[in-house]
Write an enzyme that holds these catalytic residues in place. Structure first.
Site, mmCIF file in Angstrom:
data_model
loop_
_atom_site.group_PDB
_atom_site.id
_atom_site.type_symbol
_atom_site.label_atom_id
_atom_site.label_comp_id
_atom_site.label_asym_id
_atom_site.label_seq_id
_atom_site.Cartn_x
_atom_site.Cartn_y
_atom_site.Cartn_z
ATOM 1 C CE LYS A 182 -1.022 7.000 6.792
ATOM 2 N NZ LYS A 182 -0.658 5.972 5.826
ATOM 3 C CG PHE A 212 -1.823 1.288 1.147
ATOM 4 C CD1 PHE A 212 -2.998 1.302 0.413
ATOM 5 C CD2 PHE A 212 -1.433 2.469 1.771
ATOM 6 C CE1 PHE A 212 -3.773 2.449 0.302
ATOM 7 C CE2 PHE A 212 -2.202 3.627 1.673
ATOM 8 C CZ PHE A 212 -3.376 3.608 0.930
ATOM 9 C CG ASP A 251 5.740 4.064 1.834
ATOM 10 O OD1 ASP A 251 5.731 4.799 2.855
ATOM 11 O OD2 ASP A 251 4.760 3.943 1.073
HETATM 12 C C1 LIG Z 1 -0.845 6.081 4.372
HETATM 13 C C2 LIG Z 1 0.253 5.564 3.511
HETATM 14 C C3 LIG Z 1 0.564 6.149 2.279
HETATM 15 C C4 LIG Z 1 -0.270 7.267 1.689
HETATM 16 O O1 LIG Z 1 -0.283 8.417 2.465
HETATM 17 P P1 LIG Z 1 -1.440 9.510 2.219
HETATM 18 O O2 LIG Z 1 -1.033 10.655 3.106
HETATM 19 O O3 LIG Z 1 -2.732 8.895 2.612
HETATM 20 O O4 LIG Z 1 -1.389 9.866 0.768
HETATM 21 C C5 LIG Z 1 1.633 5.652 1.565
HETATM 22 N N1 LIG Z 1 2.363 4.639 2.040
HETATM 23 C C6 LIG Z 1 2.110 4.037 3.214
HETATM 24 C C7 LIG Z 1 2.983 2.921 3.702
HETATM 25 C C8 LIG Z 1 1.032 4.471 3.992
HETATM 26 O O5 LIG Z 1 0.743 3.852 5.134
#
Ligand SMILES: *Cc1c(COP(=O)(O)O)cnc(C)c1O
Length: 413
Positions: free
Chosen positions: A261, A147, A232
């Site tokens: 985040k 994700f 990520d």
């Molecule tokens: C939440 C998340 C995203 C996307 O972040 P947004 O601020 O919602 O665009 C990307 N990668 C990971 C691992 C995430 O948990």
């Protein structure tokens, strides 16, 4: 004639949002109006322990006094300049974040998905300009079950049907391998591979922790292939796992960190990528940008977040509370055929994925039972419940969480 009972405030708010906002989420039926630390209050005055913490955007809890004070101070001074002009907040934030990631420079954006997009663009450009990949031939290897956000390019390499279907045509240039399978990764990289993009722990996938040594293997495979390792850490980073970054658990330094985040302290969207100048140096004026990226309000908040993480107390607290959470969850794992308890539990730091047994309540039903008992959590992919309380939670909060979970699992409803 009897007066009909007036709809509760909760029902009224839910009906309004269902009518006027698109249904891209399926929230639990609770309407929140206040938050402090690890606790939130709904419009009926009921209190809940927040065990989702804004998908880890709220690692420092609701309304952390230091973050609110810094944001308020900056709100009164300067909020937006655009990058057409310099501001006095971006430099200090960038230097601090480069220090925290032990990299040479950063590129600020706003949301997580934008930071992932930025990492993909930088990797491709680095591939053409530095690695010498022929034009338009670059490939990025990604992991099954990933994700990384919601843009058209990112959903192009998602294997979640709901997230992806009907959004084609899809962006080419991505190859997917099973998460945790170093041999498959080694076989998938070639001369066109500019980057391996992965979550060091898959959050939305259900707090999936790869086999020990996998991150080191990825590092080695990237080194051998001359490809960038792009981690990520949007959900796994910034204290959640008891370390600053999830990659720290294997002493691995990726080439590119992708952060978001919690970088905005739950107050404001702040994201960034961090890398050395040999990589981020490919970015030149006009080749990438964002109106809000690196704005002074974002930079002030992000800088305070980085300062708190530099002190290390948040990570230590998360690690020790996480050990306690793991110890208390372990006895709840029962036989997979049982109708009570949990099929499996994965914990790293203050982050847990609980797989429910097939004969018991679904993930959603378990979350509804928890909500009725004063704990907010969210299922992911139906059969897994993710627990990610704010890192400012106390040991008593964690005990209350597990006591409530035991009660919800044992319930007949
Ligand atoms: C939440 C998340 C995203 C996307 O972040 P947004 O601020 O919602 O665009 C990307 N990668 C990971 C691992 C995430 O948990």
């Amino acid at each position: 004639m009897t007066n009909p009972t007036p709809p509760s405030r909760t029902t009224a708010f839910i009906e309004q949002v269902e009518r006027y906002a698109a249904h891209n989420y399926h929230p639990l039926p609770v309407v929140l109006s206040h938050g402090e630390g690890a606790w939130v209050t709904d419009v009926e005055g009921r209190r809940y322990l927040d065990c989702l913490a804004g998908y880890s955007a709220l690692n420092f809890g609701h309304g952390h006094p230091r973050l609110v004070a810094r944001a308020q101070e900056q709100l009164h001074r300067l909020t937006l300049t655009s990058r057409a002009f310099h501001n006095d907040q971006l430099g200090p934030f960038a230097e601090a974040l480069a220090g925290l990631t032990r990299t040479e420079m950063v590129l600020p954006m706003n949301t997580g998905a934008e930071a992932v997009e930025t990492a993909i663009k930088v990797s491709r450009k680095w591939g053409y300009r530095v690695k010498g990949v022929p034009e338009d031939a670059a490939t990025v290897v990604v992991m099954e079950g990933n994700f990384h956000g919601r843009t058209t390019t990112i959903v192009s390499f998602s294997d979640d049907k709901v997230a992806r279907d009907d959004y084609g045509p899809y962006t080419p240039g991505f190859r997917s391998v099973p998460y945790g399978d170093a041999d498959a990764l080694r076989a998938a990289v070639d001369d066109t591979t500019v980057a391996v993009l992965l979550e060091p722990i898959q959050g939305e996938g259900g707090v999936v922790i790869p086999p020990e040594g996998f991150l080191r293997d990825v590092r080695g495979i990237c080194d051998d292939a001359g490809a960038l390792m792009v981690a990520d850490e949007i959900q796994s980073g910034l204290g959640r796992t008891g370390r600053t970054f999830a990659c720290d658990h294997e002493d691995v330094a990726p080439d590119v960190y992708v952060l978001g985040k919690a970088l905005g302290g739950g107050l404001y969207p702040v994201s960034a990528i961090a890398a050395d100048a040999a990589v981020l140096g490919v970015i030149t004026p006009g080749s990438h940008g964002s109106t809000f990226g690196g704005n002074p309000l974002a930079a002030a908040i992000g800088h305070e977040v980085v300062t708190m993480l530099e002190e290390g107390e948040v990570q230590r607290h998360a690690a020790s509370l996480g050990d306690h959470l793991a110890e208390r969850l372990r006895p709840l794992v029962t036989d997979p055929e049982a109708d009570r308890g949990l099929r499996a539990v994965r914990v790293r730091g203050l982050w847990a994925g609980l797989d429910v047994v097939a004969a018991g309540p679904s993930g959603r039903e378990l979350c509804e039972r928890l909500m009725a008992r004063g704990v907010l959590a969210k299922d992911t992919h139906g059969s897994t419940v993710r627990l990610a309380p704010p890192l400012v939670a106390t040991r008593d909060d964690i005990d209350l969480l597990v006591d409530t979970l035991e009660d919800a699992l044992a319930a007949e409803d």
